[in-house]
Design a protein around this motif. Structure first.
Motif, short mmCIF file in Angstrom:
data_model
loop_
_atom_site.label_atom_id
_atom_site.label_comp_id
_atom_site.label_asym_id
_atom_site.label_seq_id
_atom_site.Cartn_x
_atom_site.Cartn_y
_atom_site.Cartn_z
N TYR A 73 26.73 -57.63 -2.00
CA TYR A 73 26.45 -56.88 -0.78
C TYR A 73 25.37 -57.61 0.03
O TYR A 73 24.58 -58.37 -0.53
CB TYR A 73 25.94 -55.47 -1.11
CG TYR A 73 26.95 -54.62 -1.85
CD1 TYR A 73 27.83 -53.78 -1.17
CD2 TYR A 73 27.01 -54.64 -3.25
CE1 TYR A 73 28.75 -53.00 -1.86
CE2 TYR A 73 27.93 -53.87 -3.94
CZ TYR A 73 28.79 -53.05 -3.24
OH TYR A 73 29.71 -52.27 -3.92
N PHE A 111 25.05 -53.84 4.82
CA PHE A 111 24.12 -52.81 5.26
C PHE A 111 23.17 -53.40 6.30
O PHE A 111 22.78 -54.57 6.21
CB PHE A 111 23.30 -52.29 4.07
CG PHE A 111 24.14 -51.69 2.98
CD1 PHE A 111 24.56 -50.37 3.06
CD2 PHE A 111 24.53 -52.45 1.89
CE1 PHE A 111 25.36 -49.82 2.05
CE2 PHE A 111 25.32 -51.92 0.88
CZ PHE A 111 25.74 -50.60 0.97
N SER A 132 20.87 -48.13 7.81
CA SER A 132 20.47 -47.61 6.50
C SER A 132 18.96 -47.37 6.43
O SER A 132 18.48 -46.79 5.45
CB SER A 132 20.88 -48.57 5.39
OG SER A 132 22.28 -48.67 5.29
N ARG A 168 19.23 -45.10 -0.20
CA ARG A 168 20.50 -44.83 0.49
C ARG A 168 21.55 -45.88 0.12
O ARG A 168 22.72 -45.56 -0.12
CB ARG A 168 20.29 -44.82 2.00
CG ARG A 168 19.40 -43.70 2.51
CD ARG A 168 19.32 -43.70 4.03
NE ARG A 168 18.25 -42.82 4.49
CZ ARG A 168 17.05 -43.24 4.90
NH1 ARG A 168 16.77 -44.54 4.93
NH2 ARG A 168 16.13 -42.38 5.27
N ILE A 169 21.13 -47.14 0.10
CA ILE A 169 22.07 -48.22 -0.24
C ILE A 169 22.57 -48.06 -1.67
O ILE A 169 23.76 -48.23 -1.95
CB ILE A 169 21.39 -49.58 -0.02
CG1 ILE A 169 21.21 -49.84 1.48
CG2 ILE A 169 22.18 -50.71 -0.68
CD1 ILE A 169 20.36 -51.05 1.81
N ASP A 202 25.18 -45.47 -1.73
CA ASP A 202 26.43 -45.95 -1.15
C ASP A 202 27.16 -46.89 -2.10
O ASP A 202 28.39 -46.85 -2.20
CB ASP A 202 26.15 -46.67 0.18
CG ASP A 202 25.83 -45.72 1.31
OD1 ASP A 202 26.14 -44.52 1.18
OD2 ASP A 202 25.26 -46.16 2.32
#
Length: 225
Positions: free
Chosen positions: A123, A153, A157, A168-169, A172
């Motif tokens: 990511y 992201f 975010s 939050r990441i 997700d």
């Protein structure tokens, strides 16, 4: 670490800061006013100009006044989502025209491919918009790297030095925080990620940081997961 996913920064980590500062930012600065004049009435530009109005409190009644504000934000290196989105639109044209290719360190490209082949999820988390990130890795000097990544992201975010952004990441991504390692050249970002429970690694490519709170390497091929 029991790493199942790698979350990486871009500038100074996978790629040189100079490419962004010396190629992408000047290109967006140069093209901002002409781009806005050409696309002022398109829905995607209207959406971002409305957001810029809300952020700035300025009327931004025409393309030239909007460009003046946005160019000032570029000079100030402001991390504003509307600016990043518009920069991404401009950069797309530059990439598609072949005006430049994104710099990626060879060790980063090689190791990202290796981790992907091993089954790790990859990511990206950068202050640049998700669209700009996808362009960056899609039109890189190392070829199209986008098939390697499971997700991207950006500042939607949250700020990169805010621990809640990494929470939050993590949510997700859907893994426990300890199964994710964050790679960055900025200790403040790593501090925030660490506070959120992520594993961290500092990319100190200039070998300039004598003492760090985070495991430190000078290249991707020195990273052991």
């Amino acid at each position: 670490m029991s790493v199942r996913a790698i979350l990486t920064d871009i500038e100074g980590t996978t790629s040189s800061i100079s490419f962004v500062k010396e190629v992408l930012f000047p290109y967006a600065d140069q093209e901002m006013a002409p781009f806005l004049r050409r696309h002022w009435d398109t829905p995607e530009v209207i959406e971002q100009i409305q957001a810029a109005r809300a952020d700035s409190g300025e009327a931004l009644a025409d393309a030239d006044s909007a460009a003046t504000l946005l160019r000032r934000w570029i000079a100030e290196d402001r991390k504003i989502t509307a600016l990043k989105a518009l920069q991404g639109m401009i950069w797309r044209a530059g990439y598609e025209n072949g005006d430049y290719r994104a710099h990626v360190y060879p060790d980063a490209a090689q190791q990202l491919r290796h981790w992907h082949n091993q089954g790790h999820e990859l990511y990206v988390y950068s202050s640049g918009s998700i669209a700009a990130q996808q362009l960056f890795f899609g039109y890189s000097e190392a070829g199209d790297l986008t098939p390697l990544f499971s997700g991207y992201f950006d500042t939607t975010s949250g700020a990169k030095q805010d621990p809640d952004s990494y929470r939050r990441i993590r949510a997700d991504i859907g893994l426990d925080a300890g199964n994710i390692v964050f790679l960055s050249d900025i200790e403040g970002e790593l501090d925030a990620a660490g506070e959120a429970g992520l594993a961290t690694i500092l990319l100190d490519r200039e070998d300039a940081i004598a003492d760090s709170r985070h495991p430190r390497v000078t290249s991707f091929d020195a990273i052991e997961l």
